[in-house]
Design a protein around this motif. Structure first.
Motif, short mmCIF file in Angstrom:
data_model
loop_
_atom_site.label_atom_id
_atom_site.label_comp_id
_atom_site.label_asym_id
_atom_site.label_seq_id
_atom_site.Cartn_x
_atom_site.Cartn_y
_atom_site.Cartn_z
N GLY A 147 0.83 -1.21 0.00
CA GLY A 147 0.00 0.00 0.00
C GLY A 147 0.86 1.25 0.00
O GLY A 147 0.59 2.20 0.74
N ASN A 166 1.47 3.54 -2.34
CA ASN A 166 1.23 4.62 -3.31
C ASN A 166 0.63 5.88 -2.71
O ASN A 166 0.60 6.92 -3.36
N ARG A 167 0.14 5.81 -1.46
CA ARG A 167 -0.43 7.02 -0.85
C ARG A 167 -0.45 6.86 0.66
O ARG A 167 -0.15 5.79 1.19
N ILE A 190 0.09 6.72 4.58
CA ILE A 190 1.20 6.32 5.44
C ILE A 190 2.26 5.53 4.66
O ILE A 190 3.46 5.71 4.86
N ARG A 207 -1.25 -1.52 -5.83
CA ARG A 207 -2.12 -2.25 -6.76
C ARG A 207 -1.85 -1.83 -8.19
O ARG A 207 -1.82 -2.65 -9.09
N ASP A 224 -1.75 -6.77 -5.11
CA ASP A 224 -3.04 -6.66 -4.42
C ASP A 224 -3.00 -7.69 -3.29
O ASP A 224 -3.00 -8.90 -3.55
N VAL A 225 -2.98 -7.24 -2.06
CA VAL A 225 -2.79 -8.18 -0.94
C VAL A 225 -4.00 -9.09 -0.72
O VAL A 225 -3.90 -10.07 0.00
N ASN A 267 1.34 -2.64 5.47
CA ASN A 267 0.67 -1.35 5.68
C ASN A 267 -0.68 -1.25 4.98
O ASN A 267 -1.58 -0.57 5.47
N GLY A 320 -4.31 -1.27 3.81
CA GLY A 320 -5.51 -1.51 4.61
C GLY A 320 -6.69 -0.74 4.05
O GLY A 320 -6.53 0.21 3.27
N THR A 349 -1.64 -1.88 12.80
CA THR A 349 -2.90 -2.11 13.47
C THR A 349 -3.55 -0.77 13.80
O THR A 349 -3.17 0.28 13.25
N TYR A 362 -13.92 -3.15 10.38
CA TYR A 362 -12.54 -2.67 10.54
C TYR A 362 -11.95 -3.11 11.88
O TYR A 362 -10.83 -3.64 11.93
N LYS A 366 -8.71 -5.74 12.48
CA LYS A 366 -7.44 -5.38 13.13
C LYS A 366 -7.19 -6.24 14.38
O LYS A 366 -6.04 -6.55 14.71
N GLY A 384 -1.36 5.83 15.18
CA GLY A 384 -2.09 6.99 15.69
C GLY A 384 -3.23 7.31 14.73
O GLY A 384 -3.53 6.54 13.82
N VAL A 414 -4.14 9.53 11.85
CA VAL A 414 -3.23 10.21 10.92
C VAL A 414 -3.99 10.84 9.76
O VAL A 414 -4.93 10.24 9.21
N THR A 417 -4.70 11.17 6.50
CA THR A 417 -4.57 10.48 5.21
C THR A 417 -5.97 10.37 4.63
O THR A 417 -6.94 10.82 5.25
N1 LIG Z 1 -4.91 6.93 8.98
C1 LIG Z 1 -5.19 6.54 10.22
O1 LIG Z 1 -5.65 7.34 11.06
C2 LIG Z 1 -4.93 5.11 10.63
C3 LIG Z 1 -5.18 4.77 11.98
C4 LIG Z 1 -4.93 3.47 12.41
C5 LIG Z 1 -4.43 2.55 11.51
N2 LIG Z 1 -4.21 2.89 10.20
C6 LIG Z 1 -3.70 1.85 9.31
O2 LIG Z 1 -2.55 2.31 8.63
C7 LIG Z 1 -2.48 1.70 7.33
C8 LIG Z 1 -2.33 2.77 6.26
O3 LIG Z 1 -3.47 3.62 6.34
P1 LIG Z 1 -3.58 5.02 5.57
O4 LIG Z 1 -4.14 5.98 6.54
O5 LIG Z 1 -2.32 5.36 4.85
O6 LIG Z 1 -4.75 4.64 4.53
P2 LIG Z 1 -5.04 5.18 3.06
O7 LIG Z 1 -4.56 6.57 2.91
O8 LIG Z 1 -6.49 4.88 2.83
O9 LIG Z 1 -4.13 4.21 2.14
C9 LIG Z 1 -4.40 2.84 2.12
C10 LIG Z 1 -3.38 2.15 1.24
O10 LIG Z 1 -3.68 0.75 1.21
C11 LIG Z 1 -3.78 0.34 -0.14
N3 LIG Z 1 -4.65 -0.81 -0.32
C12 LIG Z 1 -5.97 -0.94 -0.03
N4 LIG Z 1 -6.41 -2.16 -0.38
C13 LIG Z 1 -5.35 -2.82 -0.92
C14 LIG Z 1 -5.16 -4.11 -1.47
N5 LIG Z 1 -6.17 -4.99 -1.58
N6 LIG Z 1 -3.93 -4.46 -1.92
C15 LIG Z 1 -2.90 -3.59 -1.84
N7 LIG Z 1 -3.01 -2.34 -1.36
C16 LIG Z 1 -4.23 -1.97 -0.90
C17 LIG Z 1 -4.30 1.56 -0.89
O11 LIG Z 1 -4.09 1.41 -2.27
P3 LIG Z 1 -5.11 2.03 -3.39
O12 LIG Z 1 -4.65 3.44 -3.63
O13 LIG Z 1 -4.91 1.13 -4.57
O14 LIG Z 1 -6.50 1.97 -2.83
C18 LIG Z 1 -3.44 2.63 -0.23
O15 LIG Z 1 -2.16 2.62 -0.77
C19 LIG Z 1 -3.75 0.85 7.19
O16 LIG Z 1 -3.47 -0.49 7.51
C20 LIG Z 1 -4.68 1.47 8.22
O17 LIG Z 1 -5.67 0.56 8.66
C21 LIG Z 1 -4.45 4.14 9.75
#
Ligand SMILES: NC(=O)c1ccc[n+]([C@@H]2O[C@H](COP(=O)([O-])OP(=O)(O)OC[C@H]3O[C@@H](n4cnc5c(N)ncnc54)[C@H](OP(=O)(O)O)[C@@H]3O)[C@@H](O)[C@H]2O)c1
Length: 241
Positions: A8, A10-11, A13, A33, A58-59, A85, A87, A146, A163, A167, A194, A196, A198
């Motif tokens: 994950g 490309n964008r 975290i 992906r 694609d995970v 990462n 999710g 997580t 969700y 987790k 935390g 974050v 995004t």
């Molecule tokens: N942001 C928060 O506040 C927060 C808090 C707690 C935990 N987290 C965890 O931190 C991690 C990163 O979150 P984020 O905030 O960076 O989320 P995000 O901005 O929504 O980015 C999610 C990333 O996961 C990729 N992804 C989704 N489904 C996938 C799949 N089937 N195969 C491969 N890649 C896939 C997305 O790719 P596409 O662009 O192709 O969709 C994107 O690159 C996640 O595990 C999330 O649960 C985040």
């Protein structure tokens, strides 16, 4: 120089991990992906082609995991860190009623299983497929992203069924992998980034991706076999399961 694979990438975290790892001199296998559509990753790769490889992954698709493994194995014989990462918060094209997933009474079978497939099954299948490269790495680590929503003891409110449960399941996979890989020198942890800013966290989140990732890298660098099977927060403290 560490050899780090991140899903994950490309964008959000994941992309911030790529930037900070490259800046400190690591070699990065950035999985997405659709890497051909990932403009920021393409820019990083153009600037540092010898230290950044873009891998399609694609995970949620076991065949894609196999294909990514072949692509990475063709470029390295070892990995030091696997960061699971990638999710999803829900499986709907746009978020449900703002930012949640369906509440009790309107739970959706497809959403419950799809979120599990990406957030829980994906990381453990990644660990299983890439453990051969990790075993040959230096102080190898598997890091599962997580959330406090996946903590059984911190979850005092309802909602976010798909969700939160995904987790919590991921945290159990951390425990199982830590036990099964203990004899092979592979450290396995869960880590919470935390809340974050995004696409998932939204603009009101108090923590920037830069701060979250810098904190997580400090934890990842520091943990070893003694900490395997534990759950951490980006601020450097443990999180209750
Ligand atoms: N942001 C928060 O506040 C927060 C808090 C707690 C935990 N987290 C965890 O931190 C991690 C990163 O979150 P984020 O905030 O960076 O989320 P995000 O901005 O929504 O980015 C999610 C990333 O996961 C990729 N992804 C989704 N489904 C996938 C799949 N089937 N195969 C491969 N890649 C896939 C997305 O790719 P596409 O662009 O192709 O969709 C994107 O690159 C996640 O595990 C999330 O649960 C985040």
């Amino acid at each position: 120089m560490k050899r780090v694979l991140i899903t994950g990438a490309n964008r959000g975290i994941g992309l911030e991990f790529v930037g900070q790892l490259l800046a400190r001199g690591d070699r990065v296998f950035a999985c997405a992906r659709r890497p051909e559509q990932a403009a920021e990753l393409q820019q990083f790769a153009a600037a540092q082609p010898e230290r950044l490889a873009l891998i399609a992954l694609d995970v949620a698709d076991p065949a894609s995991i196999d294909q990514a493994h072949r692509a990475v194995s063709a470029q390295t014989d070892a990995l030091d860190v696997l960061i699971n990462n990638a999710g999803v918060f829900n499986s709907f094209p746009s978020s449900f009623e703002g930012h949640g997933d369906p509440p009790f009474g309107r739970l959706d079978a497809h959403n419950l299983t799809e979120v599990y497939r990406v957030n829980a099954a994906g990381p453990v299948l990644m660990a299983q497929r890439f453990v051969d490269l990790l075993r040959k790495g230096s102080a190898p680590k598997i890091v599962n992203l997580t959330s406090y929503l996946g903590s059984l003891s911190l979850k005092h409110h309802g909602g976010y069924y798909a969700y939160s449960a995904s987790k919590a399941a991921l945290n159990m996979f951390t425990r199982l992998l830590a036990a099964d890989l203990a004899g092979q020198g592979v450290t396995v942890i869960s880590i919470s980034p935390g809340w974050v800013q995004t696409g998932m966290g939204g603009p009101r989140a108090p923590t920037s991706p830069q701060e979250s990732v810098a904190g997580m890298l400090r934890v990842i660098d520091r943990v070893g076999p003694k900490e395997s099977g534990q759950c951490w927060q980006y601020i450097g403290e443990q999180m209750p399961w």
